[in-house]
Write an enzyme that holds these catalytic residues in place. Sequence first.
Site, PDB file in Angstrom:
ATOM      1  N   PRO A 189       0.828  -1.213   0.000  1.00  9.26           N
ATOM      2  CA  PRO A 189       0.000   0.000   0.000  1.00  9.26           C
ATOM      3  C   PRO A 189       0.856   1.254   0.000  1.00  9.26           C
ATOM      4  CG  PRO A 189      -0.736  -1.563   1.669  1.00  9.26           C
ATOM      5  CD  PRO A 189       0.590  -2.050   1.168  1.00  9.26           C
ATOM      6  N   CYS A 190       0.353   2.291  -0.641  1.00 11.49           N
ATOM      7  CA  CYS A 190       1.077   3.564  -0.678  1.00 11.49           C
ATOM      8  C   CYS A 190       0.611   4.426   0.480  1.00 11.49           C
ATOM      9  CB  CYS A 190       0.818   4.283  -1.999  1.00 11.49           C
ATOM     10  SG  CYS A 190       1.670   5.862  -2.139  1.00 11.49           S
ATOM     11  N   GLN A 191       1.378   4.455   1.537  1.00 10.46           N
ATOM     12  CA  GLN A 191       1.058   5.307   2.680  1.00 10.46           C
ATOM     13  C   GLN A 191       1.850   6.605   2.584  1.00 10.46           C
ATOM     14  OE1 GLN A 191       2.248   2.655   5.852  1.00 10.46           O
ATOM     15  NE2 GLN A 191       0.116   2.300   6.372  1.00 10.46           N
TER      16      GLN A 191
END
Length: 318
Positions: free
Chosen positions: A72-74
């Site tokens: 995931p792109c946090q």
Amino acid sequence: MKEYKTIDLFAGIGGIRLGFEAFGCKNVFSSEWDKYAQSMYEVNFGEKPFGDINDISPSDIPDHDILLAGFPCQPFSIAGKGLGFADTRGTLFFNIEAILKAKKPKAFLLENVKRLTTHDNGNTFKVINDKLNKLGYTVYHKVLNTLDFGLPQKRERIYIVGFLDKLHFEFPKPIGKYEELSNILESDDVVPNNYFLSDELKRKRLSSITKDVPYPSIWHENISGNVSALPYSCALSVGGSYNYLVVNGVRRLTGPEMLRLQGFPDTFEINIPYSQVRKVAGNSVSVPVIRAIAGSMINSLNMATRKIYQAIQLSLLD
């Protein structure tokens, strides 16, 4: 052909794993926290992924050749600010970094959203790339579009490939065509009634169309409310409304159709509610793109192995 061992992190329903299994890779570990994705993964692969990667120590992960992760792109709130290793702590990339450092696999493949390269003015991607380089990996990256690899879905994602040795690698070239929607979509007469829009919604959509409509088509409504009808699908999205993508302006996509748009075979079993299928399909990867990248990676690894073998043979002759 050498059998490479893989681990499947942030595994979703196993799309990345499928792409590598096409080349005889053996998966030895998987991790996924979402219970619905876990359930679907288990029914199709015969094993339930471990849960939250934060609860797993790198030392407990089996040795492997290739690390796979659609992470995931946090937000990297302090990325690129010169704060050293702490700049990735608290993000899920930290877990990947820790595993690469501890296990030193020969290669890795990471997948993420296209905007990763521009997030925080490019600082996020710079931090990721620098961290991977410092671990000793030669890193390649490229944005690829699912539409260029045989599927009727416009889905641009960044793919990051790394090798522990300085291996030559080239991303696969687009095949230049995509499958027709007619091979993906089911006949309306076999789709349950609850998938169809109300007459009011259908009229509203039709009134928003300004161009000629191809058939079959998938109608896409953007954030501004504009509707376009295309001979392919816009990217499946977790956050989209139930009417974000509409088949021929009259109904929603079915679960099997969504999986086909991601390149999953019809034998891939669905055992979760429709609302969750939308989520796992939107979170998944496009299997043909992964398969193409996997082929290129395996080729690079095999070529390196052959060169080592040839060097040993020559040294024995001296």
